[in-house]
Design a protein around this motif. Structure first.
Motif, PDB file in Angstrom:
ATOM      1  N   VAL A 194       0.819  -1.218   0.000  1.00  0.00           N
ATOM      2  CA  VAL A 194       0.000   0.000   0.000  1.00  0.00           C
ATOM      3  C   VAL A 194       0.861   1.281   0.000  1.00  0.00           C
ATOM      4  O   VAL A 194       0.373   2.374  -0.273  1.00  0.00           O
ATOM      5  N   GLY A 195       2.152   1.096   0.310  1.00  0.00           N
ATOM      6  CA  GLY A 195       3.047   2.260   0.298  1.00  0.00           C
ATOM      7  C   GLY A 195       3.403   2.749   1.694  1.00  0.00           C
ATOM      8  O   GLY A 195       3.831   3.898   1.863  1.00  0.00           O
ATOM      9  N   LYS A 196       3.281   1.860   2.689  1.00  0.00           N
ATOM     10  CA  LYS A 196       3.588   2.254   4.075  1.00  0.00           C
ATOM     11  C   LYS A 196       5.026   2.748   4.208  1.00  0.00           C
ATOM     12  O   LYS A 196       5.290   3.743   4.869  1.00  0.00           O
ATOM     13  N   GLY A 197       5.946   2.032   3.547  1.00  0.00           N
ATOM     14  CA  GLY A 197       7.359   2.374   3.650  1.00  0.00           C
ATOM     15  C   GLY A 197       7.657   3.731   3.028  1.00  0.00           C
ATOM     16  O   GLY A 197       8.410   4.536   3.594  1.00  0.00           O
ATOM     17  N   THR A 198       7.056   3.990   1.877  1.00  0.00           N
ATOM     18  CA  THR A 198       7.292   5.265   1.185  1.00  0.00           C
ATOM     19  C   THR A 198       6.771   6.426   2.031  1.00  0.00           C
ATOM     20  O   THR A 198       7.428   7.460   2.171  1.00  0.00           O
ATOM     21  N   ILE A 199       5.598   6.230   2.606  1.00  0.00           N
ATOM     22  CA  ILE A 199       5.022   7.277   3.459  1.00  0.00           C
ATOM     23  C   ILE A 199       5.964   7.536   4.648  1.00  0.00           C
ATOM     24  O   ILE A 199       6.277   8.683   4.976  1.00  0.00           O
ATOM     25  N   LEU A 200       6.443   6.435   5.231  1.00  0.00           N
ATOM     26  CA  LEU A 200       7.324   6.582   6.398  1.00  0.00           C
ATOM     27  C   LEU A 200       8.621   7.303   6.067  1.00  0.00           C
ATOM     28  O   LEU A 200       9.130   8.083   6.872  1.00  0.00           O
ATOM     29  N   SER A 201       9.144   7.045   4.871  1.00  0.00           N
ATOM     30  CA  SER A 201      10.412   7.687   4.519  1.00  0.00           C
ATOM     31  C   SER A 201      10.256   9.204   4.448  1.00  0.00           C
ATOM     32  O   SER A 201      11.220   9.952   4.549  1.00  0.00           O
ATOM     33  N   LYS A 202       9.019   9.672   4.295  1.00  0.00           N
ATOM     34  CA  LYS A 202       8.770  11.123   4.303  1.00  0.00           C
ATOM     35  C   LYS A 202       8.482  11.637   5.714  1.00  0.00           C
ATOM     36  O   LYS A 202       8.811  12.772   6.048  1.00  0.00           O
ATOM     37  N   LEU A 203       7.828  10.786   6.522  1.00  0.00           N
ATOM     38  CA  LEU A 203       7.445  11.225   7.874  1.00  0.00           C
ATOM     39  C   LEU A 203       8.610  11.206   8.863  1.00  0.00           C
ATOM     40  O   LEU A 203       8.745  12.123   9.687  1.00  0.00           O
ATOM     41  N   MET A 204       9.436  10.158   8.775  1.00  0.00           N
ATOM     42  CA  MET A 204      10.479   9.968   9.793  1.00  0.00           C
ATOM     43  C   MET A 204      11.422  11.173   9.924  1.00  0.00           C
ATOM     44  O   MET A 204      11.789  11.531  11.045  1.00  0.00           O
ATOM     45  N   PRO A 205      11.836  11.797   8.816  1.00  0.00           N
ATOM     46  CA  PRO A 205      12.763  12.926   8.966  1.00  0.00           C
ATOM     47  C   PRO A 205      12.135  14.219   9.490  1.00  0.00           C
ATOM     48  O   PRO A 205      12.862  15.172   9.763  1.00  0.00           O
ATOM     49  N   MET A 206      10.812  14.276   9.637  1.00  0.00           N
ATOM     50  CA  MET A 206      10.177  15.524  10.101  1.00  0.00           C
ATOM     51  C   MET A 206      10.454  15.700  11.592  1.00  0.00           C
ATOM     52  O   MET A 206       9.864  15.004  12.435  1.00  0.00           O
ATOM     53  N   GLU A 207      11.357  16.612  11.914  1.00  0.00           N
ATOM     54  CA  GLU A 207      11.855  16.710  13.285  1.00  0.00           C
ATOM     55  C   GLU A 207      10.780  17.013  14.316  1.00  0.00           C
ATOM     56  O   GLU A 207      10.829  16.511  15.440  1.00  0.00           O
ATOM     57  N   ASP A 208       9.809  17.852  13.927  1.00  0.00           N
ATOM     58  CA  ASP A 208       8.789  18.223  14.915  1.00  0.00           C
ATOM     59  C   ASP A 208       7.910  17.039  15.324  1.00  0.00           C
ATOM     60  O   ASP A 208       7.250  17.079  16.361  1.00  0.00           O
ATOM     61  N   LEU A 209       7.904  15.971  14.519  1.00  0.00           N
ATOM     62  CA  LEU A 209       7.101  14.797  14.892  1.00  0.00           C
ATOM     63  C   LEU A 209       7.823  13.935  15.930  1.00  0.00           C
ATOM     64  O   LEU A 209       7.207  13.094  16.587  1.00  0.00           O
ATOM     65  N   ASN A 210       9.140  14.125  16.032  1.00  0.00           N
ATOM     66  CA  ASN A 210       9.919  13.457  17.077  1.00  0.00           C
ATOM     67  C   ASN A 210       9.709  11.937  17.096  1.00  0.00           C
ATOM     68  O   ASN A 210       9.449  11.349  18.143  1.00  0.00           O
ATOM     69  N   LEU A 211       9.807  11.331  15.899  1.00  0.00           N
ATOM     70  CA  LEU A 211       9.488   9.907  15.783  1.00  0.00           C
ATOM     71  C   LEU A 211      10.690   8.998  15.989  1.00  0.00           C
ATOM     72  O   LEU A 211      11.823   9.368  15.667  1.00  0.00           O
ATOM     73  N   ALA A 212      10.417   7.814  16.508  1.00  0.00           N
ATOM     74  CA  ALA A 212      11.433   6.755  16.564  1.00  0.00           C
ATOM     75  C   ALA A 212      10.782   5.513  15.959  1.00  0.00           C
ATOM     76  O   ALA A 212       9.640   5.187  16.295  1.00  0.00           O
ATOM     77  N   TYR A 213      11.471   4.859  15.049  1.00  0.00           N
ATOM     78  CA  TYR A 213      10.922   3.691  14.374  1.00  0.00           C
ATOM     79  C   TYR A 213      11.297   2.424  15.132  1.00  0.00           C
ATOM     80  O   TYR A 213      12.478   2.192  15.411  1.00  0.00           O
ATOM     81  N   SER A 214      10.313   1.644  15.476  1.00  0.00           N
ATOM     82  CA  SER A 214      10.591   0.397  16.184  1.00  0.00           C
ATOM     83  C   SER A 214      10.954  -0.685  15.159  1.00  0.00           C
ATOM     84  O   SER A 214      10.145  -1.038  14.302  1.00  0.00           O
ATOM     85  N   VAL A 215      12.180  -1.179  15.240  1.00  0.00           N
ATOM     86  CA  VAL A 215      12.643  -2.215  14.304  1.00  0.00           C
ATOM     87  C   VAL A 215      12.174  -3.571  14.830  1.00  0.00           C
ATOM     88  O   VAL A 215      12.458  -3.939  15.968  1.00  0.00           O
ATOM     89  N   SER A 216      11.419  -4.281  13.988  1.00  0.00           N
ATOM     90  CA  SER A 216      10.852  -5.563  14.399  1.00  0.00           C
ATOM     91  C   SER A 216      11.832  -6.704  14.210  1.00  0.00           C
ATOM     92  O   SER A 216      12.808  -6.598  13.466  1.00  0.00           O
ATOM     93  N   MET A 217      11.489  -7.808  14.852  1.00  0.00           N
ATOM     94  CA  MET A 217      12.235  -9.043  14.676  1.00  0.00           C
ATOM     95  C   MET A 217      11.424  -9.899  13.700  1.00  0.00           C
ATOM     96  O   MET A 217      10.200  -9.935  13.805  1.00  0.00           O
ATOM     97  N   THR A 218      12.072 -10.537  12.756  1.00  0.00           N
ATOM     98  CA  THR A 218      11.314 -11.419  11.850  1.00  0.00           C
ATOM     99  C   THR A 218      12.120 -12.645  11.449  1.00  0.00           C
ATOM    100  O   THR A 218      13.350 -12.596  11.424  1.00  0.00           O
ATOM    101  N   THR A 219      11.371 -13.698  11.109  1.00  0.00           N
ATOM    102  CA  THR A 219      12.023 -14.906  10.582  1.00  0.00           C
ATOM    103  C   THR A 219      12.025 -14.870   9.047  1.00  0.00           C
ATOM    104  O   THR A 219      12.521 -15.781   8.416  1.00  0.00           O
ATOM    105  N   ARG A 220      11.443 -13.825   8.459  1.00  0.00           N
ATOM    106  CA  ARG A 220      11.444 -13.705   6.985  1.00  0.00           C
ATOM    107  C   ARG A 220      12.863 -13.426   6.485  1.00  0.00           C
ATOM    108  O   ARG A 220      13.652 -12.767   7.165  1.00  0.00           O
TER     109      ARG A 220
END
Ligand code: 5GP
Length: 188
Positions: free
Chosen positions: A15-41
């Motif tokens: 759906v484009g979740k990653g692309t959206i995130l690549s724009k949101l994460m650098p926005m400093e005022d949002l103060n975001l931290a991305y939780s890196v998941s664990m996967t067996t994939r």
């Protein structure tokens, strides 16, 4: 210091979740931290250990579940995914707004544990468009694409569970909509 928000961010494959995130994460005022998941994939081309996921064996994954290291976990199209708890708590204590990009069963576990979490679901303009995007991504074989589409149809019946549903038709509009949702919650 005020504890950061917990943001549950979901949407069907492609759906484009990653692309959206690549724009949101650098926005400093949002103060975001991305939780890196664990996967067996297995890693996809270009995916980096510790950045996109922690790629682990089934044995290590089961150990993490047994030791209570995961905030939530779920199986998705033949692989296991889970959220390491410690990072989420640490970042929130530091005032960061932690974003979990997880599927719906994991989202339900999180909302049960943290009812005040913000939940956002991204939908495609249509299933046909989703199928087109998944093929364009060219990272999965036909069988996996079909499984992911079938899963998407099922998942989309469940979106009422989320507080906010955002359509990713125009990328910039979707990014802005999510940005506004987060800012509003921060200022509550
Ligand atoms: P993908 O294999 O495309 O990276 O992810 C497949 C699905 O698993 C996506 O819907 C993604 O949001 C979800 N996912 C990724 N990490 C986690 C996690 O830690 N927990 C849960 N429950 N789902 C996850």
């Amino acid at each position: 210091m005020e504890k950061g928000l917990l943001i549950v961010y979901s949407g069907v494959s492609g759906v484009g979740k990653g692309t959206i995130l690549s724009k949101l994460m650098p926005m400093e005022d949002l103060n975001l931290a991305y939780s890196v998941s664990m996967t067996t994939r297995a890693p996809r081309e270009g995916e980096v250990e510790g950045v996109n996921y922690f790629f682990v064996t089934k044995k290590r994954f089961l150990e993490a579940v047994k030791n209570g290291e995961l905030l939530e976990h779920a199986r998705f199209v033949g692989n296991d995914y889970g959220t390491p708890k410690e990072y989420v708590e640490k970042m929130r204590e530091e005032g960061k707004n932690v974003l979990l990009e997880i599927e719906i069963r994991g989202a339900k576990q999180v909302m049960k544990k943290c009812p005040d979490a913000l939940s956002i679901y991204i939908v495609p303009p249509s299933i046909e468009e989703l199928e087109r995007r998944l093929r364009e991504r060219n990272s999965e074989d036909e069988e996996t694409i079909m499984k992911r589409i079938s899963k998407a149809k099922k998942e989309m019946k469940d979106i009422d569970f989320y507080e906010h549903v955002v359509c990713n038709d125009d990328l910039d509009l979707a990014v802005n909509e999510i940005r506004e949702i987060i800012l509003k919650e921060m200022n509550k």
